[in-house]
Design a protein around this motif. Sequence first.
Motif, PDB file in Angstrom:
ATOM      1  N   SER A  70      47.620  28.689  49.130  1.00  0.00           N
ATOM      2  CA  SER A  70      46.360  27.949  49.193  1.00  0.00           C
ATOM      3  C   SER A  70      45.269  28.681  48.423  1.00  0.00           C
ATOM      4  N   LYS A  71      45.621  29.830  47.862  1.00  0.00           N
ATOM      5  CA  LYS A  71      44.711  30.617  47.035  1.00  0.00           C
ATOM      6  C   LYS A  71      45.405  30.920  45.720  1.00  0.00           C
ATOM      7  N   GLY A  72      44.621  31.130  44.680  1.00  0.00           N
ATOM      8  CA  GLY A  72      45.246  31.432  43.399  1.00  0.00           C
ATOM      9  C   GLY A  72      44.330  31.118  42.244  1.00  0.00           C
ATOM     10  N   MET A  77      46.611  38.805  50.810  1.00  0.00           N
ATOM     11  CA  MET A  77      47.109  37.460  51.123  1.00  0.00           C
ATOM     12  C   MET A  77      48.078  37.500  52.301  1.00  0.00           C
ATOM     13  N   LYS A  78      47.886  36.597  53.255  1.00  0.00           N
ATOM     14  CA  LYS A  78      48.818  36.456  54.373  1.00  0.00           C
ATOM     15  C   LYS A  78      49.907  35.468  53.960  1.00  0.00           C
ATOM     16  N   ILE A  97      47.220  29.939  59.528  1.00  0.00           N
ATOM     17  CA  ILE A  97      47.592  31.286  59.947  1.00  0.00           C
ATOM     18  C   ILE A  97      48.045  32.111  58.749  1.00  0.00           C
ATOM     19  N   VAL A  98      48.640  31.428  57.776  1.00  0.00           N
ATOM     20  CA  VAL A  98      49.086  32.110  56.560  1.00  0.00           C
ATOM     21  C   VAL A  98      48.523  31.396  55.332  1.00  0.00           C
ATOM     22  N   ASP A  99      48.448  32.142  54.224  1.00  0.00           N
ATOM     23  CA  ASP A  99      47.902  31.602  52.975  1.00  0.00           C
ATOM     24  C   ASP A  99      48.972  31.042  52.053  1.00  0.00           C
ATOM     25  N   HIS A 116      49.257  23.576  50.286  1.00  0.00           N
ATOM     26  CA  HIS A 116      49.008  24.568  49.242  1.00  0.00           C
ATOM     27  C   HIS A 116      48.695  23.885  47.914  1.00  0.00           C
ATOM     28  N   ASN A 117      47.846  24.536  47.120  1.00  0.00           N
ATOM     29  CA  ASN A 117      47.476  23.937  45.835  1.00  0.00           C
ATOM     30  C   ASN A 117      47.852  24.791  44.630  1.00  0.00           C
ATOM     31  N   HIS A 118      48.621  25.839  44.860  1.00  0.00           N
ATOM     32  CA  HIS A 118      49.080  26.690  43.749  1.00  0.00           C
ATOM     33  C   HIS A 118      50.572  26.973  43.883  1.00  0.00           C
TER      34      HIS A 118
END
Length: 359
Positions: free
Chosen positions: A162-164, A175-176, A212-214, A233-235
């Motif tokens: 969800s990050k990137g 990152m989790k 809870i996690v990324d 997620h977007n990445h």
Amino acid sequence: MRNVFKKTLIAVACAVVAAGVSAASQYKQEYKLSVVPGATSGWGMAGTFFCDCVRDKTKGRINIKPYFGAQLMAGKQTSELLLVRRGAIDFALASTINWSPQIKELNLTALPFFVANNPDRYKAMDAIENGRAGQMLVEAIEKTDVKFIGWSENGFRELTTSKGPITKPEDMKGMKLRVCGTPIFIDIFTALGANPQAINWSEAVTGFQQGIVDGQENPNNGINVPTKLWTWHNHVTDWHYMIDPLFLTANKKVWESFDPADQTDILDCAAQTERYSKALSRLGYDKGESKEYLTKIGKLPEVTDATAEFEKNGMTVTEFTPEQVQEFYKATQKVRDDWTNKIGKDLVKAAEDDMKNAQ
């Protein structure tokens, strides 16, 4: 004399048939096949393919039923080997990852960027399975008193977050990330600066929903597309950091209960399953061979291009260059060194030789 000879032949034939019927009458009405993810995953589809093949080939004498979602082990993936050994599970389409806590040699293909750091990563993986290293892995599996039937494949494991985007090791700091509960995964992601969370796959989606996690790592065709990871997620990071070979096994006593002809049919179905599962895994990532084969047998999935499917659903896809693979390879050198000692230097060297000879 002719009549006597004829009667003798008939008697022998009847005896053979009777023996076959007698053996088949001892078979269970149903044999259980364990599969960790759901039926729509590539892994699950390979499990169904195997069961259907065996049922057809043996004309219904051997009825294997797939049980999906790790339901035969109450969601605890790493207990599968124990249950196969005890006979609570008859067959398993298992992952090297889930059996690696008990069979240390199976961590071989989880060595970070070990297989991907080759000109042709699929050729490298096939070389391991067909070479000396593959034989060593089979021997390690069968030392646990289960029967190895054949290889299969879940695919190279890629990262969804969800990050990137993630383009260098520093991007992963803090990152989790959900990983399965095997030690080498913890070591890999810790070395890259992330915060790995060991969560069973059956509980992972809840972790995504609740934040809870990324992110998580899994094969694109086999898991990420069927699970629609774009929901959370977007990445996507296509880094091919390790591959997830699957293998078919049977409880030893169950295997020995089959007559030789049925064993031959089961092994033939395992070989067909290997080709099918590898085609599912490699679809869109090879030079078109997988698509051609799946089309020929009438089993081409709806999604044939994972990257296009991700982008269509709003995900940003980062495909690593060989230079980026090298950067992450260097960042995980200590993990490979430490785990080479645990896995066995001879096995790792055999795999390196197998891969080198195949290129």
